[in-house]
Every structure is written in structure tokens, then in C-alpha cells.
Design a protein around this motif. Structure first.
Motif, PDB file in Angstrom:
ATOM      1  N   SER B  84       0.826  -1.207   0.000  1.00  0.00           N
ATOM      2  CA  SER B  84       0.000   0.000   0.000  1.00  0.00           C
ATOM      3  C   SER B  84       0.865   1.265   0.000  1.00  0.00           C
ATOM      4  CB  SER B  84      -0.939  -0.005   1.216  1.00  0.00           C
ATOM      5  OG  SER B  84      -0.209  -0.170   2.410  1.00  0.00           O
ATOM      6  N   GLY B  85       2.135   1.118  -0.320  1.00  0.00           N
ATOM      7  CA  GLY B  85       3.011   2.294  -0.333  1.00  0.00           C
ATOM      8  C   GLY B  85       3.336   2.810   1.053  1.00  0.00           C
ATOM      9  N   GLY B  86       3.197   1.952   2.071  1.00  0.00           N
ATOM     10  CA  GLY B  86       3.450   2.374   3.449  1.00  0.00           C
ATOM     11  C   GLY B  86       4.883   2.805   3.682  1.00  0.00           C
ATOM     12  N   ALA B  87       5.827   2.144   3.033  1.00  0.00           N
ATOM     13  CA  ALA B  87       7.240   2.480   3.220  1.00  0.00           C
ATOM     14  C   ALA B  87       7.755   3.379   2.091  1.00  0.00           C
ATOM     15  CB  ALA B  87       8.074   1.206   3.319  1.00  0.00           C
ATOM     16  N   ARG B  88       6.839   3.876   1.269  1.00  0.00           N
ATOM     17  CA  ARG B  88       7.254   4.792   0.198  1.00  0.00           C
ATOM     18  C   ARG B  88       7.772   6.085   0.846  1.00  0.00           C
ATOM     19  NH1 ARG B  88       2.481   6.484  -3.511  1.00  0.00           N
ATOM     20  NH2 ARG B  88       2.637   4.315  -4.165  1.00  0.00           N
ATOM     21  N   PRO B  89       8.948   6.574   0.439  1.00  0.00           N
ATOM     22  CA  PRO B  89       9.492   7.779   1.081  1.00  0.00           C
ATOM     23  C   PRO B  89       8.591   8.994   0.882  1.00  0.00           C
ATOM     24  CG  PRO B  89      11.148   6.679  -0.256  1.00  0.00           C
ATOM     25  CD  PRO B  89       9.845   6.012  -0.563  1.00  0.00           C
ATOM     26  N   THR B  90       8.607   9.871   1.863  1.00  0.00           N
ATOM     27  CA  THR B  90       7.994  11.180   1.727  1.00  0.00           C
ATOM     28  C   THR B  90       9.090  12.086   1.172  1.00  0.00           C
ATOM     29  OG1 THR B  90       7.061  10.667   3.875  1.00  0.00           O
ATOM     30  CG2 THR B  90       6.654  12.864   3.033  1.00  0.00           C
ATOM     31  N   THR B  91       8.707  13.070   0.431  1.00  0.00           N
ATOM     32  CA  THR B  91       9.713  13.973  -0.134  1.00  0.00           C
ATOM     33  C   THR B  91      10.626  14.512   0.972  1.00  0.00           C
ATOM     34  OG1 THR B  91       7.984  14.628  -1.652  1.00  0.00           O
ATOM     35  CG2 THR B  91       9.986  15.972  -1.652  1.00  0.00           C
ATOM     36  N   GLY B  92      11.933  14.386   0.742  1.00  0.00           N
ATOM     37  CA  GLY B  92      12.896  14.950   1.692  1.00  0.00           C
ATOM     38  C   GLY B  92      13.156  14.099   2.915  1.00  0.00           C
ATOM     39  N   SER B  93      12.614  12.873   2.941  1.00  0.00           N
ATOM     40  CA  SER B  93      12.712  12.065   4.164  1.00  0.00           C
ATOM     41  C   SER B  93      14.016  11.278   4.256  1.00  0.00           C
ATOM     42  CB  SER B  93      11.544  11.083   4.217  1.00  0.00           C
ATOM     43  OG  SER B  93      11.573  10.253   3.071  1.00  0.00           O
ATOM     44  N   VAL B  94      14.304  10.877   5.493  1.00  0.00           N
ATOM     45  CA  VAL B  94      15.331   9.873   5.731  1.00  0.00           C
ATOM     46  C   VAL B  94      14.604   8.547   5.928  1.00  0.00           C
ATOM     47  CG1 VAL B  94      17.054   9.026   7.369  1.00  0.00           C
ATOM     48  CG2 VAL B  94      16.967  11.462   6.794  1.00  0.00           C
ATOM     49  N   VAL B  95      14.973   7.549   5.135  1.00  0.00           N
ATOM     50  CA  VAL B  95      14.379   6.228   5.312  1.00  0.00           C
ATOM     51  C   VAL B  95      15.253   5.444   6.295  1.00  0.00           C
ATOM     52  CG1 VAL B  95      13.840   4.030   4.176  1.00  0.00           C
ATOM     53  CG2 VAL B  95      13.286   6.207   3.048  1.00  0.00           C
ATOM     54  N   VAL B  96      14.626   4.937   7.358  1.00  0.00           N
ATOM     55  CA  VAL B  96      15.353   4.148   8.354  1.00  0.00           C
ATOM     56  C   VAL B  96      15.000   2.682   8.126  1.00  0.00           C
ATOM     57  CG1 VAL B  96      15.705   3.705  10.811  1.00  0.00           C
ATOM     58  CG2 VAL B  96      15.342   6.059   9.996  1.00  0.00           C
ATOM     59  N   VAL B  97      15.970   1.934   7.625  1.00  0.00           N
ATOM     60  CA  VAL B  97      15.743   0.532   7.268  1.00  0.00           C
ATOM     61  C   VAL B  97      16.182  -0.341   8.439  1.00  0.00           C
ATOM     62  CG1 VAL B  97      16.234  -1.276   5.577  1.00  0.00           C
ATOM     63  CG2 VAL B  97      16.235   1.129   4.876  1.00  0.00           C
ATOM     64  N   LEU B  98      15.284  -1.235   8.883  1.00  0.00           N
ATOM     65  CA  LEU B  98      15.566  -2.019  10.087  1.00  0.00           C
ATOM     66  C   LEU B  98      16.156  -3.394   9.771  1.00  0.00           C
ATOM     67  CD1 LEU B  98      14.953  -0.458  12.612  1.00  0.00           C
ATOM     68  CD2 LEU B  98      13.256   0.170  10.921  1.00  0.00           C
ATOM     69  N   SER B  99      16.504  -3.623   8.503  1.00  0.00           N
ATOM     70  CA  SER B  99      16.843  -4.997   8.118  1.00  0.00           C
ATOM     71  C   SER B  99      18.153  -5.504   8.718  1.00  0.00           C
ATOM     72  CB  SER B  99      16.876  -5.125   6.598  1.00  0.00           C
ATOM     73  OG  SER B  99      17.797  -4.201   6.076  1.00  0.00           O
ATOM     74  N   ARG B 100      19.005  -4.606   9.186  1.00  0.00           N
ATOM     75  CA  ARG B 100      20.232  -5.091   9.846  1.00  0.00           C
ATOM     76  C   ARG B 100      19.948  -5.571  11.264  1.00  0.00           C
ATOM     77  NH1 ARG B 100      24.097  -0.968  10.749  1.00  0.00           N
ATOM     78  NH2 ARG B 100      25.475  -2.575  11.541  1.00  0.00           N
ATOM     79  N   MET B 101      18.833  -5.099  11.812  1.00  0.00           N
ATOM     80  CA  MET B 101      18.508  -5.506  13.192  1.00  0.00           C
ATOM     81  C   MET B 101      17.705  -6.784  13.139  1.00  0.00           C
ATOM     82  SD  MET B 101      17.735  -1.801  14.919  1.00  0.00           S
ATOM     83  CE  MET B 101      17.300  -2.512  16.491  1.00  0.00           C
ATOM     84  N   ARG B 102      18.389  -7.903  13.002  1.00  0.00           N
ATOM     85  CA  ARG B 102      17.643  -9.153  12.818  1.00  0.00           C
ATOM     86  C   ARG B 102      18.138 -10.270  13.731  1.00  0.00           C
ATOM     87  NH1 ARG B 102      18.991  -9.444   6.974  1.00  0.00           N
ATOM     88  NH2 ARG B 102      21.226  -9.699   6.854  1.00  0.00           N
ATOM     89  N   ARG B 103      18.388  -9.908  14.988  1.00  0.00           N
ATOM     90  CA  ARG B 103      18.764 -10.933  15.959  1.00  0.00           C
ATOM     91  C   ARG B 103      17.522 -11.442  16.704  1.00  0.00           C
ATOM     92  NH1 ARG B 103      22.769  -8.194  19.818  1.00  0.00           N
ATOM     93  NH2 ARG B 103      21.334  -6.502  19.344  1.00  0.00           N
ATOM     94  N   VAL B 104      17.506 -12.734  16.922  1.00  0.00           N
ATOM     95  CA  VAL B 104      16.522 -13.298  17.848  1.00  0.00           C
ATOM     96  C   VAL B 104      17.180 -13.187  19.216  1.00  0.00           C
ATOM     97  CG1 VAL B 104      15.342 -15.402  18.573  1.00  0.00           C
ATOM     98  CG2 VAL B 104      15.524 -14.829  16.139  1.00  0.00           C
ATOM     99  N   LEU B 105      16.597 -12.405  20.127  1.00  0.00           N
ATOM    100  CA  LEU B 105      17.283 -12.073  21.374  1.00  0.00           C
ATOM    101  C   LEU B 105      17.056 -13.094  22.480  1.00  0.00           C
ATOM    102  CD1 LEU B 105      16.404  -8.276  21.296  1.00  0.00           C
ATOM    103  CD2 LEU B 105      18.609  -9.305  20.723  1.00  0.00           C
ATOM    104  N   GLU B 106      15.862 -13.659  22.523  1.00  0.00           N
ATOM    105  CA  GLU B 106      15.540 -14.543  23.635  1.00  0.00           C
ATOM    106  C   GLU B 106      14.351 -15.413  23.253  1.00  0.00           C
ATOM    107  OE1 GLU B 106      14.699 -12.151  27.080  1.00  0.00           O
ATOM    108  OE2 GLU B 106      14.626 -13.876  28.426  1.00  0.00           O
ATOM    109  N   VAL B 107      14.474 -16.704  23.517  1.00  0.00           N
ATOM    110  CA  VAL B 107      13.346 -17.615  23.292  1.00  0.00           C
ATOM    111  C   VAL B 107      12.967 -18.209  24.636  1.00  0.00           C
ATOM    112  CG1 VAL B 107      12.568 -19.721  22.147  1.00  0.00           C
ATOM    113  CG2 VAL B 107      14.167 -18.207  20.976  1.00  0.00           C
ATOM    114  N   ASP B 108      11.691 -18.147  25.003  1.00  0.00           N
ATOM    115  CA  ASP B 108      11.238 -18.704  26.264  1.00  0.00           C
ATOM    116  C   ASP B 108      10.063 -19.640  25.978  1.00  0.00           C
ATOM    117  OD1 ASP B 108       9.845 -19.245  28.619  1.00  0.00           O
ATOM    118  OD2 ASP B 108      10.530 -17.398  29.575  1.00  0.00           O
TER     119      ASP B 108
END
Ligand code: FAD
Lengths: 409, 490
Positions: B84-108
Motif C-alpha cells: 500500500s506504499g506504506g514504506a514509500r518515502p515522503t519527499t525529503g525524508s530519511v528512510v530508516v531501514v531495520l533490516s540489519r537488526m535481525r537478531r533473535v534475542l531470547e526464546v522462552d
């Protein structure tokens, strides 16, 4: 505008008397009342069946009580779409009777169903033993209409179960205790009435044994509708209920019975009357006593909850009761203490124990003496600043149930 | 590296951001930026000012502070599969991509939850625990590529959400970075955190409240048994009757999916499955304890037959079952085999209206001179009409867009919704006014204002008209930014 009548003693909320009472007969009249309150800057609180008014703190002040009891229509029931739209003041039992005629139910079972209204259940986030499988109002609500503090009428969600258009106002109102707006109608998803039901009990389990039963149920991939530990003066018992089609329920009963020997426990299958009596005792337990609290903790901590919270409470609140769902991690405790000092001490000890486990203890009922020594909510949650900002947006003048909620909201 | 042809302000911001996330994770090169011009919707591209890929909550906090100081909007982004274009940039924006943050921190598995970073891919959650017999229930068709952060932002669903609920029913906690750089924790492994259910407000808020940097998800024990069957029907009338009959019998299937002739043709072309080209196919799963499942599967098959099923087939093994599901899950992409271009719509109707709506869509398509393939979650009335067109023919794309809009309005008229799982984003903001009154929208905006009063995060999405967060309701006072002509739509 609906005529206001002068308030009587029974219109008070936790000892705080309003000056006026409004009992609108239609949603339009309720809107009128809210506009009037906005214009005249009246502080207003909402009352449904009055079954859960002890939750939270007393209002900081009150001008008007708006009773929703006459807003009691089923606006729309679509059996084939499994949804219902009901006015906020409709008692749960009345709703269930309408639905049962079509083989359906709302899978929520808080106490006092004859009086508890759907709007009140949503606002107080009230729930019963079927939470194990069906969750709370949050998991069943799909739409809501409301009147804001400024008298503006708004709606969120919709009439279909699957819907992600716009921000989730319905779920935000669950548990908001009348501090964000007047709920006028609620839309729920429905479930089929089960063809069969069976309850099995274990007498006098320890916390560790209750935990072992939950693990065994999970490992055996059974699907209980309720799992409840009921602790009373004559010792604890554990109830496990299955609901569904006949063959499924029968097989799950057999499987659970078969797990008994390995666990060193005996599961007794109750007959219809026995099961009814067990769940009636459960409801009585969680609704009796002058002091009542809600307990929450990670489900696996059931033994620590019994020892650190239920133990002190059943002692300190007089001969008390407690219930705990070791699958969902939520429960209740209550009693009628003879000595305020030891009651407050027990409440503090129990709260400390639950908070240390990552959970919480909140007041559901207490006499004024206990309330002076014990905060209804405890230390504000981590996100309290955002909550205050939210309240300030919805109710900038702080007129809706002021002071009733967390952190003095 | 900061580039010579960007303005001095952007260069300075890039320098500061690179100092936080590292040179390698701050993108300012125009060719590299173009990768982030759109999400799963390829039209309406907007080039962002800069793209950063932070590696931790602390880095996200600093990135947000720098963007705020520079007065620059932020667009959060996960895998960029949104429709739906949710991550489409707004003019002049900084896009913050979270794809490097991909650790599974804790499983319980004692309490059945996992705590992880937002860039973790949906399917990897189940992969982390399936060896021990557990899984994560929400299963969007994009589950092998979409991120949990994106799922939380969109409140994503999937075929099996009919029985198990959507993302919102499975998120127990979240860590959120707000515009001021504050980090707030919502919810947690214990239920019923006192206070407002801000977690419920966060799920489905489409990246407009802040950046989610940690998530706690509920895990489920795998069901004991699953039974699958595929039934063919002469038309969607009989298939719709079968769905209604199954629900009326009190059966809650794990999933009921429906495909029409065009969708069947496409799936066959893509997967080589030997499905008959009938009017309609139903694919259904029931799961749970063994005896319950055997009973409900047998009754459902019986109901399908009575409703007029031509043939009912049951997979002989897990491999054949997976193949049936592959046919269904690949349907979107498969439509590419039978049409040069297509648009995926996502509307919801009351389940009982299925047959009527499909006939109406057929009529509208014929009128527009276009074809529509239908593949959808029949159990909850969530339609995915795929509008087929050829962009090379002048005017055809516009007709397709109009037809898509008309289908959504039809859904609203019947008491449904303009989106069941793909979100409103940039693409459907205009249709929000068909479904909600100005007061409804204004009330939703109050939530946004409580979290993000300066509209830093993902401005221009979801809401159809520009809005600013006034400090207090009351007589209208123009916001200074509005006077200066800087007001963002949000
Ligand atoms: C082939 C295909 C099939 C699909 N099938 C389904 C389906 O069955 N069901 C379904 O629901 N969807 C489906 N989708 C849509 C899409 O995959 C989902 O919406 C998914 O959740 C998006 O995840 P993402 O990581 O790609 O998010 P993105 O597209 O990157 O972002 C989506 C939104 O999330 C926000 N966001 C992302 N990460 C964060 C964060 N950490 N904090 C705050 N905001 C954030 C963004 O700003 C944006 O608004 C499908 C898409 C494709 C291409």
C-alpha cells in the motif's frame, strides 16, 4: 437534552457522589448529554451494570453520572457473518440469549452476566475462565462507536473481523475505564456454541503440579477452553474444561485422564451438575469479599504466584479465595479482612512478589480504609508519559472519570 | 560517502548519520537511493533524501534525534514488501531501514514467547523454534521475505488468521523509539499491564507512531493434527454456499481459501499443478486435537459435497499438501504469467456476500473491459481481486486503477473494509473518507498526536487530508508551520 435527576446515595462511585444522574434512552440522547456536560464543563463518569465499579481509584470529583442501562438494544446480529453490534448498556446474559437462539455466543464470560453490560465489560476489560482459549475483549472486539469528551461522535474498526483500515480505536478503549470517552455501541466477532463440554478436576494440586498439568496439556497438544486453579478455605483444586464437538471433547478427556499417572495426579471427570457447581464456585470465589484484586504474572510462574501472592492474600484478607489461570497468567483474589493494617500489609507483599515476576496487582474492590493505605494501580507503568499525552488529547479538560485510572489519569 | 551534488544541509546530515551508523550503512548515492524509492508497489516512486541502516536501538535513538534536529521526516522500512506504499518515502525524508537488526534475542518456551529485533523475517521465527514443536501463527503469503517490524506496523494477516487471529493477537510487547528519542517499553510476557493498551494502538499504526526496535511475540505449540482438502465447484455460487454451510455448522477451520477460474489458470501456469479449470476452488485446513479434526474435516467435506462440489481431493502426504498450498500462496505472482501488468486489491466484505460480490466484480470488470482474477481468504471475506491490464495500451492503467477503487467502494457499501491486511499506506488514504467520517479520522489522529505531535514518522500516510496536532481543541488557530506553508500531509 435528557433530563438530569438529582443523584441519590446509590449513584456514588467509590464514595464520591455526583450531583446529577442522566439515563439516556437512546444514543442520540446520550450524545446530547455529553454535549451538555462539555458545554457546562461537568465532570462525568459512566456506569453500566455497576458490577465492576471497584476497579481503579475513586474519582477525584464528579458532577454527573451517565447510566447506560437504557441503551440496551441489539443493533444488528448477522449469524452468517458471526458478528453482533450491541448498545453499550446491554447486559451480557441478554445478549447471549439472543445469540444462543442462533447457536452462537460471545466467547466472554465475566461474572454477573445478568447485570454486567457489554460496554462496561469492554471498559473494565472484564473476563472469565474462557480466557484460556478465547482471550479477552481485546481479542473479540472488532468495532466501536463512542462519544468523546467534547461531544463529538466517532467510530473505529468496522463490522468485519478482518480490517486494518485506520488506527485501532476499539482495542484502545478496552480497559480504558471510561477515561477516553463514552462507549455507545460495540461490535464483536462471535463463536459457535460448542456441541459438547467437559470439566475435569484435580484435588489439592501444588503450584508445581498445576504448572506440570499445563505443560502436559501443551505437550499432548490438547486445546483446553479453561484451565483454572481455585484456592479456597478447603484447599486448592484445578479445573480443566474442554469444549467442541463430541468426539473431540471425549478424546481430550481420555487423553488427559491418561496423563494422570505420569504426573502423579488423578483427574476426575465431573458430571453436568458437578461441572456447573465447579464453575459457579469459581465465579463466587472471584466475586466475594470486601477486598478483591486482579493478579497478573507470566503463566509459568504459577508456583511463585501461589507462594508469593496468593499465600499472603488468603491469609491477610481473612479466610480468602483466589483463582489463577496458569495458562494465561491472570487471576483474582479476595477476602473480607477484619484488620485493615494486616490487609494492607498482605496486599503490599503480594504486589511486590508479582511485580518482581514482571506482573502486577490491581484493586478490584476495597473499603476506604484499605484504599488510603494502598494505591489501586501501584507504580505507574513504563509508558505512563505517553498515556498522559493520550488522555490529554482525548479529554484535555480532564472531565471523564478524573483520577480513576493509572497514575492519577 | 556524502556526494558532491546534494545540498549542504543533506551533506551535513549524512555526515552526522554516518558517524552514528557507520559509513557503510548511510546511503546518499543516488543510484543506491533509488532502491528505496518504493515498496512492493512499484508506481508512485519518491527518492528519499538519505537512507540509513541502524544496528541497534541506541543507533535508532541517535538517528531520530539528528533527523528531528534537522527538521527532516523519517520513514521506517522493513523488507519493503508492503502493498500500500506504506514504506514509500515522503519527499525529503530519511528512510530508516531495520533490516540489519535481525537478531533473535531470547526464546522462552516455558511461557511461549520470543523477543527479537524488527528486521527478523517472519518465517525465521518459526524456523527458530519448530525443532521443538512450536511455531509463530500469523502467516502472510510474503512470510519468507517480510519483516516482523513490517508485520507489526501493518497488523498483517494470512490464511491461518481465520482461526488464530492477526498479528495484534500475537504481539506481547514492543520497544518503541519516539520522536524525542525516548525509548518506551509496552506490554511484556505477563498479561494485563496496567494502563491504556498502547500496544494495541501501535500494531497496525503503519509506522506513524515511532520506530519499533524490539518485539515480543507469542509462540504456539503446533497442533496435533491438520487435515487439508481441496474442493472444486462449477462456480463461486456453490463454493460460497459451501463456506457459509461450514461456518453455520459451527466449524472454525484454520483456513478456507478460494480461487476463481482466472486465478486457477495463473497458478497452474506458474506451478505446473494439474488443477481442473473449474469455476472455483476451495482449499481448506482444519487443525487441532486429532479426533476433533477428523470429525470436523469429515463434516466439512460432506457440506462441500452437498453444496455442489464437483470433486473433493485430500492430499496423500505432506508433500502433496505443501504443493496445494504452494498453488495458493504463489497466486499473486502467478498472475504475472497471464497478464503483462496487474494490481493487487485488498478489500473485505461480510462473508455471506461472497457469491454476490464476485458476480458484481465480474460485471464491473466487463464494463471496464478488463479481467479480474480473484484469490482470497473466504473464511473472513477478505478479497484479493487482481486487476489485470496492459500498461502499453493507452488509458488501460487508469481504467484498472478506477476499477480497483470501485471494488473497494463496493466493499464499503456492503459493510466491509477498504483493507483487510495490506494497510492504507499512501495508496488508499484517499479511500479512508469513504469508510470513515471526518470525526472518526480526527479521533484516530488524536492517537497519532499523542505519540508523534510533530508528525515526524511516515507523514502523508493513512489520513486523506492534512492535519496538524493543535495543542488544544477549541477555536481554530493556524499552526506556525501551516502559515509558513511547511505543513505536511499526514
Ligand atoms: C507477494 C506478496 C504477498 C503478500 N501477502 C500478504 C499476506 O498474505 N498478508 C499480509 O498481511 N500482507 C501480505 N503482503 C504485504 C506485506 O508483505 C506485509 O504488509 C508485510 O507486513 C510488510 O513487511 P515489510 O517488512 O516488507 O514492511 P515494509 O513494506 O518495509 O513496511 C511496511 C510498513 O511498516 C512500517 N515499518 C516497517 N518496519 C517498521 C518498524 N520497525 N517500526 C515502525 N514501522 C515500521 C513502514 O513504515 C511501512 O509503513 C504481501 C506482499 C507481497 C509482495
Amino acid at each position: 437534552m435528557t433530563p438530569l435527576r438529582p443523584a441519590q446515595a446509590e449513584d456514588s462511585i467509590l464514595g464520591v457522589a455526583p450531583r446529577w444522574v442522566a439515563e439516556p434512552a437512546t444514543v442520540e440522547e446520550a450524545v446530547e448529554t455529553m454535549r451538555g456536560c462539555a458545554r457546562d464543563r461537568q465532570r462525568v463518569a459512566f456506569v453500566g451494570g455497576g458490577t465492576d465499579l471497584g476497579v481503579g481509584a475513586p474519582p477525584a470529583g464528579l458532577d454527573v453520572v451517565l447510566r447506560t442501562g437504557k441503551l440496551a438494544r441489539v443493533v444488528e446480529h448477522s449469524p452468517s457473518d458471526q458478528i453482533v453490534v450491541a448498545e453499550a448498556g446491554l447486559p451480557l446474559a441478554a445478549l447471549q440469549r439472543t445469540l444462543a437462539a442462533h447457536g452462537q455466543r460471545l466467547a466472554l464470560d465475566p461474572p454477573f452476566a445478568e447485570r454486567a453490560t457489554v460496554g462496561g465489560i469492554v471498559a473494565a476489560n472484564a473476563f472469565g475462565p474462557r480466557r484460556t482459549r478465547h482471550g479477552t475483549a481485546r481479542d473479540l472486539i472488532i468495532g466501536l462507536s463512542m462519544v468523546r469528551a467534547d461531544g463529538v461522535v466517532a467510530r473505529g474498526g468496522g463490522k468485519v473481523v478482518k480490517n486494518v483500515a485506520g488506527f485501532d480505536l476499539p482495542r484502545l478503549f478496552v480497559g480504558s475505564l471510561g477515561t477516553l470517552g463514552l462507549i455507545t455501541t460495540v461490535t464483536f466477532r462471535l463463536h459457535p456454541l460448542p456441541e459438547a463440554s467437559a470439566t475435569m478436576t484435580v484435588a489439592r494440586p501444588t503450584g508445581a503440579q498445576a504448572r506440570a498439568v499445563v505443560v502436559a496439556l501443551r505437550e499432548a497438544q490438547l486445546d483446553p477452553a479453561s484451565v483454572t486453579l481455585l484456592a479456597g478455605p478447603d484447599g486448592p483444586s484445578l479445573g480443566v474444561r474442554f469444549e467442541g464437538f463430541g468426539p473431540g471433547v471425549r478424546q481430550q478427556v481420555e487423553r488427559l485422564a491418561g496423563l494422570g499417572p505420569a504426573l502423579g495426579l488423578r483427574f476426575d471427570l465431573l458430571d453436568g451438575a458437578g461441572a456447573e457447581a465447579f464453575w459457579a464456585r469459581h465465579e463466587l470465589a472471584r466475586t466475594s469479599g470486601a477486598v478483591r484484586v486482579r493478579l497478573a504474572a507470566p503463566p509459568s510462574a504459577v508456583a511463585a504466584v501461589l507462594e508469593g501472592a496468593v499465600g499472603p492474600l488468603t491469609g491477610g484478607l481473612g479466610p480468602g479465595w483466589a483463582t489463577f489461570d496458569p495458562w494465561a497468567g491472570a487471576g483474582f483474589a479476595g477476602g473480607t479482612p477484619t484488620d485493615t493494617g494486616s490487609a494492607v500489609e498482605a496486599l503490599n507483599r503480594a504486589r511486590r512478589a508479582l511485580v518482581a515476576l514482571g506482573g502486577s496487582l490491581t484493586l478490584a474492590a476495597a473499603p476506604p480504609g484499605v484504599r488510603t493505605g494502598f494505591d489501586a494501580w501501584g507504580a505507574p507503568p513504563a509508558a505512563i508519559e505517553v498515556m498522559r499525552r493520550l488522555k490529554a488529547r482525548f479529554d484535555p479538560e480532564g472531565r471523564l472519570a478524573p483520577g480513576r485510572f493509572v497514575g492519577g489519569i | 560517502m556524502p556526494e558532491a551534488h546534494v545540498d549542504a544541509e543533506t551533506r551535513e546530515l549524512a555526515r552526522q548519520l554516518a558517524a552514528v551508523v557507520g559509513e557503510a550503512h548511510c546511503i546518499s548515492d543516488p543510484a543506491e537511493l533509488s532502491v528505496y524509492e518504493c515498496d512492493g508497489l512499484s508506481h508512485g516512486r519518491v527518492r528519499p533524501r538519505l537512507v540509513v541502516l541502524p544496528g541497534s536501538t541506541e543507533e535508532v535513538v541517535q538517528v531520530v534525534r539528528l533527523a528531528r534536529a534537522a527538521g527532516v521526516p523519517i520513514v521506517p522500512r522493513g523488507s519493503g514488501t508492503g502493498l500500500s506504499g506504506g514504506a514509500r518515502p515522503t519527499t525529503g525524508s530519511v528512510v530508516v531501514v531495520l533490516s540489519r537488526m535481525r537478531r533473535v534475542l531470547e526464546v522462552d518456551l516455558e511461557d511461549g514467547w520470543v523477543r527479537l529485533e524488527p528486521g527478523v523475517i517472519n518465517l525465521d521465527v518459526t524456523r527458530a523454534v519448530q525443532g521443538r514443536g512450536w511455531y509463530y501463527a500469523p502467516d502472510p503469503s510474503s512470510q519468507s521475505i517480510c519483516s516482523i517490524g513490517g508485520n507489526v506496523a501493518e497488523n498483517s494477516g494470512g490464511a491461518h488468521c481465520l482461526k488464530y487471529g492477526f498479528t495484534v493477537n500475537h504481539v506481547l510487547g514492543a520497544r518503541l523509539v519516539l520522536d524525542g528519542g525516548e525509548v518506551v517499553d509496552l506490554g511484556g510476557p505477563a498479561p494485563d499491564t496496567p494502563g491504556y493498551d498502547l500496544l494495541a494502538a501501535l500494531v497496525g499504526s503503519e509506522g506513524m507512531l515511532g520506530i519499533v526496535t524490539e518485539i515480543t511475540l507469542r509462540l504456539l505449540r503446533k497442533p496435533e493434527a491438520t487435515r487439508t482438502f481441496l474442493a472444486t465447484f462449477p462456480s463461486s455460487d456453490e463454493a460460497g454456499d459451501a463456506v457459509s454451510g461450514i461456518i453455520a455448522a459451527g466449524i472454525l477451520p484454520a483456513a478456507i481459501e478460494m480461487m476463481d477460474t482466472l486465478a486457477i489458470q495463473a497458478a497452474k501456469a506458474a506451478t505446473g499443478l494439474a488443477w481442473p479449470e473449474v469455476g472455483s476452488i476451495l482449499l481448506m485446513d482444519v487443525d487441532g486435537p486429532l479426533a476433533e479434526v477428523e470429525h470436523t474435516a469429515a463434516s466439512a467435506i460432506e457440506i462441500a459435497r452437498r453444496a455442489g462440489a464437483l470433486e473433493v481431493s485430500v492430499p496423500k502426504d505432506e508433500e502433496e499438501r505443501q504443493l496445494m498450498w504452494k498453488g495458493r500462496k504463489s497466486a499473486f505472482a502467478a498472475v504475472g504469467r497471464i497478464s503483462p501488468n496487474y494490481m493487487v486489491e485488498d478489500g473485505v466484505i461480510p462473508r455471506s456476500e461472497i457469491a454476490r460480490v464476485l458476480r458484481e466484480i465480474g460485471r464491473m470488470a466487463a464494463e471496464a473491459g478488463l479481467r479480474v482474477a480473484n484469490v482470497f481468504h473466504a473464511g473472513d471475506g477478505n478479497l484479493h481481486p487482481l486487476v489485470l491490464y496492459d500498461a502499453r495500451n493507452p488509458g488501460e492503467e487508469d481504467r484498472a486503477v478506477r476499477l480497483g477503487g470501485d471494488i473497494l467502494r463496493l466493499c464499503v457499501r456492503l459493510g466491509g473494509s477498504i483493507t483487510g491486511e495490506h494497510g492504507v499506506g499512501a495508496e488508499k488514504a484517499a479511500y479512508m473518507a469513504d469508510m470513515f467520517s471526518p470525526e472518526d479520522l480526527e479521533t484516530m489522529a488524536l492517537v497519532r498526536c499523542a505519540f508523534d505531535p510533530d508528525a515526524r514518522f511516515n507523514p502523508g500516510k493513512v489520513f486523506p487530508t492534512p492535519r496538524l496536532c493543535g495543542e488544544r481543541p477549541g477555536p481554530y488557530r493556524p499552526h506556525p508551520a501551516e502559515v509558513a506553508g511547511l505543513a505536511e500531509r499526514w
